[in-house]
Design an enzyme around this catalytic site. Structure first.
Site, PDB file in Angstrom:
ATOM      1  N   ASN A  89     -76.342  42.459 -52.888  1.00  0.00           N
ATOM      2  CA  ASN A  89     -75.904  41.604 -51.442  1.00  0.00           C
ATOM      3  C   ASN A  89     -77.207  40.785 -51.997  1.00  0.00           C
ATOM      4  OD1 ASN A  89     -74.922  39.678 -49.593  1.00  0.00           O
ATOM      5  ND2 ASN A  89     -76.811  41.487 -48.544  1.00  0.00           N
ATOM      6  N   TYR A 154     -78.992  28.905 -60.097  1.00  0.00           N
ATOM      7  CA  TYR A 154     -78.522  30.203 -58.888  1.00  0.00           C
ATOM      8  C   TYR A 154     -76.884  29.904 -59.610  1.00  0.00           C
ATOM      9  CZ  TYR A 154     -75.770  32.145 -54.510  1.00  0.00           C
ATOM     10  OH  TYR A 154     -74.444  32.040 -53.916  1.00  0.00           O
ATOM     11  N   LYS A 158     -75.094  33.542 -60.846  1.00  0.00           N
ATOM     12  CA  LYS A 158     -73.810  34.311 -60.445  1.00  0.00           C
ATOM     13  C   LYS A 158     -72.403  34.375 -61.166  1.00  0.00           C
ATOM     14  CE  LYS A 158     -75.636  35.278 -55.705  1.00  0.00           C
ATOM     15  NZ  LYS A 158     -75.541  36.133 -55.516  1.00  0.00           N
ATOM     16  N   THR A 189     -73.706  31.378 -41.622  1.00  0.00           N
ATOM     17  CA  THR A 189     -75.114  32.085 -41.545  1.00  0.00           C
ATOM     18  C   THR A 189     -76.181  31.353 -40.494  1.00  0.00           C
ATOM     19  OG1 THR A 189     -76.161  31.899 -43.228  1.00  0.00           O
ATOM     20  CG2 THR A 189     -74.194  33.612 -43.211  1.00  0.00           C
TER      21      THR A 189
END
Length: 257
Positions: A89, A154, A158, A189
């Site tokens: 994660n 990013y 991914k 979050t």
């Protein structure tokens, strides 16, 4: 519906955001959760809270980008009880297109988001082979499947996670090791709240609504929704599932047109 009683799990980045909710959920389902974090104080605080609520969690200071760090912790854990679950994660973000992304930016994203996952797979899979199998979940993103504004580095990282998930699943079928990934859209979050406060002071509510409505379902995901999916995928109830990417995106990939 599914239990993880006494199964040994590693959760990287397991003391904040989505990772923390995964740690809590696995512990509630009976797993022995080992939290990997660069911030040991944070990991110990969250592990203590999990233990106080009837779960079992152990904090480890681990920088996933450093292979020796990972190998040392993994060997220590497996010497006590066989590792059966790995949740990759830990990750960092970056905003910028290919022109505004520096070499240092790219290296930083690579070292955590790609090399960090490789380091954990490289350390854990040999033990899973010895232990008769295991279940792995890697955290990808909708950015692995669709273009997002100013997310060059990013998205690249991914996309790599999605591809390596399929490769690991293929290579380790004979060893009863399952490997899947989850691709969340925006998840609410504390990171999101901090981002809005820093970048849109006085307009937090307005921007939160705008970001929420970018998902066709009309809201952001809750961390526990992602955690529940991760828990299912590493459980025996998902024993026939491997080599799959699971978008949890409120319809973003398929319905955002």
């Amino acid at each position: 519906m599914f239990k993880l009683q006494q199964k040994v799990a590693i959760v990287t980045g397991g003391a904040s955001g989505i990772g923390l909710e995964i740690s809590r959920t696995l512990a509630k389902l009976g797993a022995i959760v080992h939290i990997f974090e660069v911030n040991l104080n944070l990991a110990e605080r969250e592990a203590d809270l999990i233990n106080a609520n009837g779960g079992v969690a152990i904090a480890h200071k681990v920088d996933v980008s450093i292979q020796e760090d990972v190998k040392r912790a993994v060997q220590q854990i497996n010497s006590i009880k066989p590792i059966q679950i790995l949740i990759n994660n830990a990750g960092i973000s970056h905003i910028g297109n290919v022109e505004t992304t520096s070499e240092a930016d790219l290296d930083r994203i690579y070292n955590v988001n790609i090399k960090g996952v490789y380091n954990c797979l490289h350390a854990v899979i040999p033990y899973m082979k010895e232990n008769g199998g295991g279940a792995i979940v890697n955290m990808a993103s909708i950015a692995a499947s669709v273009g997002l504004n100013d997310r060059f580095a990013y998205s690249m990282s991914k996309g790599a996670i999605r591809a390596l998930t399929f490769q690991v699943a293929k290579d380790y079928l004979p060893f009863q090791i399952r490997c899947n990934c989850i691709s969340p859209a925006r998840v609410h979050t504390p990171f999101v709240d901090g981002f809005l406060k820093k970048n849109y002071p006085g307009k937090e509510a307005e921007m939160f609504k705008k970001l929420s409505l970018s998902q066709p379902i009309g809201r952001m995901a809750k961390p526990e929704e992602v955690a529940n999916l991760a828990a299912y995928l590493v459980s025996d109830s998902a024993g026939f599932i491997t080599g799959s990417d699971y978008p949890i995106d409120g319809g973003f990939i398929r319905l955002n047109n």
